[in-house]
Every structure is written in C-alpha cells, then in structure tokens.
Design an enzyme around this catalytic site. Structure first.
Site, PDB file in Angstrom:
ATOM      1  N   ASP A 251      25.338  27.871  36.730  1.00 50.95           N
ATOM      2  CA  ASP A 251      24.563  26.842  36.020  1.00 50.95           C
ATOM      3  C   ASP A 251      23.609  27.554  35.069  1.00 50.95           C
ATOM      4  OD1 ASP A 251      23.863  23.592  36.734  1.00 50.95           O
ATOM      5  OD2 ASP A 251      22.444  24.696  35.479  1.00 50.95           O
ATOM      6  N   CYS A 339      31.141  12.590  32.734  1.00 51.54           N
ATOM      7  CA  CYS A 339      30.235  11.482  33.073  1.00 51.54           C
ATOM      8  C   CYS A 339      29.733  10.788  31.806  1.00 51.54           C
ATOM      9  CB  CYS A 339      29.084  11.968  33.951  1.00 51.54           C
ATOM     10  SG  CYS A 339      28.106  13.259  33.199  1.00 51.54           S
TER      11      CYS A 339
HETATM   12  N1  SAH Z   1      28.025  19.177  39.897  1.00 48.09           N
HETATM   13  C1  SAH Z   1      26.626  18.963  40.090  1.00 48.09           C
HETATM   14  C2  SAH Z   1      26.009  18.144  38.960  1.00 48.09           C
HETATM   15  C3  SAH Z   1      26.127  18.781  37.607  1.00 48.09           C
HETATM   16  S1  SAH Z   1      24.985  18.181  36.448  1.00 48.09           S
HETATM   17  C4  SAH Z   1      26.391  18.306  41.444  1.00 48.09           C
HETATM   18  O1  SAH Z   1      27.349  17.939  42.130  1.00 48.09           O
HETATM   19  O2  SAH Z   1      25.227  18.174  41.827  1.00 48.09           O
HETATM   20  C5  SAH Z   1      25.236  19.224  35.098  1.00 48.09           C
HETATM   21  C6  SAH Z   1      24.617  20.615  35.222  1.00 48.09           C
HETATM   22  O3  SAH Z   1      25.080  21.384  34.120  1.00 48.09           O
HETATM   23  C7  SAH Z   1      23.094  20.685  35.125  1.00 48.09           C
HETATM   24  O4  SAH Z   1      22.597  21.310  36.290  1.00 48.09           O
HETATM   25  C8  SAH Z   1      22.795  21.548  33.894  1.00 48.09           C
HETATM   26  O5  SAH Z   1      21.723  22.457  34.093  1.00 48.09           O
HETATM   27  C9  SAH Z   1      24.075  22.310  33.738  1.00 48.09           C
HETATM   28  N2  SAH Z   1      24.431  22.784  32.385  1.00 48.09           N
HETATM   29  C10 SAH Z   1      24.331  22.132  31.212  1.00 48.09           C
HETATM   30  N3  SAH Z   1      24.878  22.841  30.208  1.00 48.09           N
HETATM   31  C11 SAH Z   1      25.355  23.992  30.771  1.00 48.09           C
HETATM   32  C12 SAH Z   1      26.046  25.128  30.262  1.00 48.09           C
HETATM   33  N4  SAH Z   1      26.369  25.222  28.975  1.00 48.09           N
HETATM   34  N5  SAH Z   1      26.392  26.092  31.129  1.00 48.09           N
HETATM   35  C13 SAH Z   1      26.063  26.013  32.444  1.00 48.09           C
HETATM   36  N6  SAH Z   1      25.428  24.951  32.971  1.00 48.09           N
HETATM   37  C14 SAH Z   1      25.069  23.959  32.155  1.00 48.09           C
END
Ligand code: SAH
Length: 395
Positions: A251, A339
């Site tokens: 992340d 989403c």
């Molecule tokens: N799968 C997770 C929810 C994901 S929400 C669960 O089950 O709880 C999306 C996440 O993507 C966020 O935490 C955000 O910080 C991260 N994010 C956004 N852009 C990103 C990128 N380019 N690379 C890595 N993480 C990213």
C-alpha cells in the site's frame, strides 16, 4: 415544508422510485429554500410525489420517501433506522459474536440517500454525503439511541471528507454522543482487526470486502499471495490465518502499512516470517518485483469518481490488471476489484478482457463478486451496486 415542482413529462424516474431528482427536472421552487432543507416534491398539478433533502447542484433533491410524512420527523427516522437494523439482524449481524462490525445504513440501499452508518462493536460512525443529512444529525442521533436491540457507547460523525466542498469547511469530525478512544478491536468472521475511525480512511475499515476475504481464505492454504492495495490488511489476515505460505501486502500509504502490520501481529500462532509489507506504489512494485504469485488480490481505490473520469479510469484498470496478470503463476488466481460507481459490471469485465489480451494470458472467470449484503442495493437505484469483483483463473 416548502415545495418544489416537477416539470410535466419529467416524472418518469420518480414514478420508478429513483431517489435522485436532477435540477433540469424542476419547473419552479418556493423562494428561500436553503441547502439541506426538507422539501415536498409536487407534480405540476400540485399532487404530492415525494419529500427529500434539497441541495443546489446537479442532483437537487435526494428523496427520503415517496409517502407523505405522517406524524413527526423523529418517528420517520426511528422507523427507517429500525428497518435498517432489522435487515442486519436478518443477515445475522448484531447477534453473531464472530462478527461485530457491519454497515447499518447504506444510503439509497436503505432509503436514506447521502447517509452511511457503520457499526464497530459499540461505536457508530456516521458519514454524511449531503448537507441535508448533516443538518439531520440531531434526529439521527436520537433515533440511533432508540433502536431496540442496538447497544451503543459512542457516536462519531466523520463527514468532513464527504460533504460538498464549501460546506465541509464549516464542520469538524467529532463525537455527537459520548466519546471513546477512537479505536476498537473488532471481530470479522472470528479475526480481530484494530479499526481507527478517527485517523483511518473512510469510516475506518472496508467492511464491503468481508465475504470476498472469506472466499480468499478458501484458496489460500499453502499458497503465495500478493495483497495489492492492502489498506489495513483485511485480505492478508484471512490468507495468513488460512495457512498461506507467504503473503506480501502493498500500500502506498505508510499509515495503512502500519495498520496492516498491527493486524497481522494480532494473529495467533503465526510465524511472522510469512508476512512482509511494503509501503510502495503498486504499479512500481509490480514493475520491479521478482516473484510470481499463486494468488493476487488487486483492490484499488475508485479510479473514477464521475463520468468524466470514466475513460481514464478504464485505461488505469486495464494497465493495472495487465501488469498483475503477468506476475501470476500458471494455474494461479487473480481477485480483482473496482469500487467505481460509474464503471458497471460489464465495462469492468470488458476491461479485463483487454488486460488479458495485453498480458497474453488465457483467463477464465470463476466467481463474480459483490459488496456484502449489509451494503444492500435498492432495486430502483442500480448505481448502488458499486463494488464489482472477479476471480480469474489464469492459465
Ligand atoms: N483491500 C483493502 C481496501 C483497499 S482501499 C481492504 O480490504 O481493506 C485502497 C487502498 O489503496 C488505500 O489504502 C490506499 O492507500 C491505497 N492506494 C491508493 N493508490 C495506491 C497506489 N498507487 N499504490 C498502492 N496503494 C495505493
């Protein structure tokens, strides 16, 4: 209640119970209506059609009811929240000790456009997406406290990030009833997660993926897993608990990686060497990472928040999934999600077709996934089905 009038010929959507009224459908309005005010929606001849929250903008009315208000507004709120709680009880929430975190109100899915309420054990986190809902917070608080069987110790309003700009600056996130330390160790399908609603993303935890995490657990034993866009490590914890050989969580947010590590550490009898977390951009990680995985979970944030962004978002999903497909072992699985409300299921699947062609991998669809049932979809508002997922078998 002040009144707004619908142009004759523009009542079709309302007659189909769609809860949004666009500004172009209105012919006239009583003078002096303010943002967030409750208004009555009338046909050109004056007949009652609905009542809802007024807010200047493209969606001008968010309909709360197609029936006239009988009795007081507090009674309306109690009825709506009681209905919402009853549905969650039917689904087994609130009674099941293995899971004590769930969505109590899912906006249009509970006939309450603009309102989200998530329950984390005994704390309710309220998120308003419209000014009307925010103005109604005192009613919401009173009704929440009266719902029979719902036991709460605190109510937190976290609307600053979701209210329209301009209005958002006038409000602070705060407890609107009692207070708490801001975090709670919740349980989901028997797993423990620390949820931080004050500092975390959204209301603190992505409850909508609960069932999909459980599905991952079915396939994870003995496997190597990449959890891309891990946030607080939901998928990682399920995979490790199910006996995955190795799990990598990625992340871009350092805070998310800390939450992931904290939640993995709560797992009992788990060899810490089986998990590694990377605070890195997923695109960069996939480009440079050596290993190929048996299973990959790809759950990015919404790439498109509106229709104008849809084309770019599709390109983003294609690039991301093509890069992911290249890093999956033959015979492996890709759990991939979108989403974005403006990307429907068919468009998402078409995008995966393009990604599979680009990656040159044969792909079969094993499962079509959704948000959990505590995020119900109002059948008259199909836009509410925002979470789309596919489990792909990659040959
Ligand atoms: N799968 C997770 C929810 C994901 S929400 C669960 O089950 O709880 C999306 C996440 O993507 C966020 O935490 C955000 O910080 C991260 N994010 C956004 N852009 C990103 C990128 N380019 N690379 C890595 N993480 C990213």
């Amino acid at each position: 209640m002040k009144k707004v009038f619908i142009k004759s010929g523009k009542t079709d959507a309302l007659k189909r119970f769609h809860p949004w009224i666009f500004s172009g459908a209105l012919s006239k309005e009583d003078p002096g209506i303010t943002d967030g005010e409750l208004v009555e929606v009338c046909a050109a001849n004056g007949d009652f059609l609905a009542f809802g929250h007024y807010q200047d903008g493209s969606i001008k009315i968010r309909v709360l009811s197609f029936e006239p208000l009988t009795g007081d507004y507090g009674g309306f709120w109690l009825q709506r929240l009681q209905d919402a709680f009853q549905l969650r009880q039917t689904l087994g929430f609130g009674l099941d000790a293995a899971t004590n975190a769930y969505r109590l109100v899912h906006a249009e899915g509970d006939q309450l456009p603009g309102l989200i309420i998530d329950i984390y054990d005994r704390t309710a986190v309220v998120q308003c997406h419209s000014i009307g809902m925010h103005r109604d917070l005192p009613w919401i608080r009173e009704a929440l406290l009266q719902v029979p069987g719902l036991t709460l110790e605190a109510i937190y309003d976290k609307s600053r990030e979701t209210l329209p700009a301009g209005f958002a600056e006038t409000v602070e996130n705060r407890y609107i009833w009692q207070s708490s330390q801001g975090t709670s160790a919740i349980r989901e399908n028997g797993h423990t997660f620390v949820v931080d609603w004050e500092k975390g993303q959204k209301t603190g935890f992505f409850l909508d993926q609960r069932d999909n995490r459980q599905l991952l657990a079915r396939y994870a034993p003995g496997k190597t897993v990449l959890n891309a866009f891990s946030y607080s490590g939901g998928f990682s914890v399920y995979a490790l608990a199910a006996g995955a050989q190795q799990v990598h969580s990625v992340d871009v947010s350092k805070q998310a990686i800390e939450l992931t590590e904290q939640n993995v550490a709560l797992l009992k009898d788990t060899d810490p060497g089986r998990h590694q977390a990377f605070a890195q951009d997923v695109f960069a990680f996939l480009k440079q990472s050596e290993p190929v995985y048996d299973i990959m979970v790809v759950d990015p944030p919404a790439f498109a928040k509106n229709l104008k962004k849809r084309h770019n978002a599709v390109q983003g999903y294609k690039r991301l999934n093509a890069a992911a497909l290249e890093k999956i072992k033959p015979g492996g699985l890709l759990f991939t999600f979108s989403c974005s409300q403006v990307i429907d299921r068919q468009l998402f699947q078409d995008t995966l077709v393009a990604a599979a062609l680009e990656a040159g991998r044969p792909v079969r669809i094993l499962h079509q996934l959704n948000q959990g049932a505590d995020h119900p979809v109002n059948i008259f508002h199909p836009e509410g089905a925002y979470l789309k997922g596919l489990v792909l078998y990659v040959g």
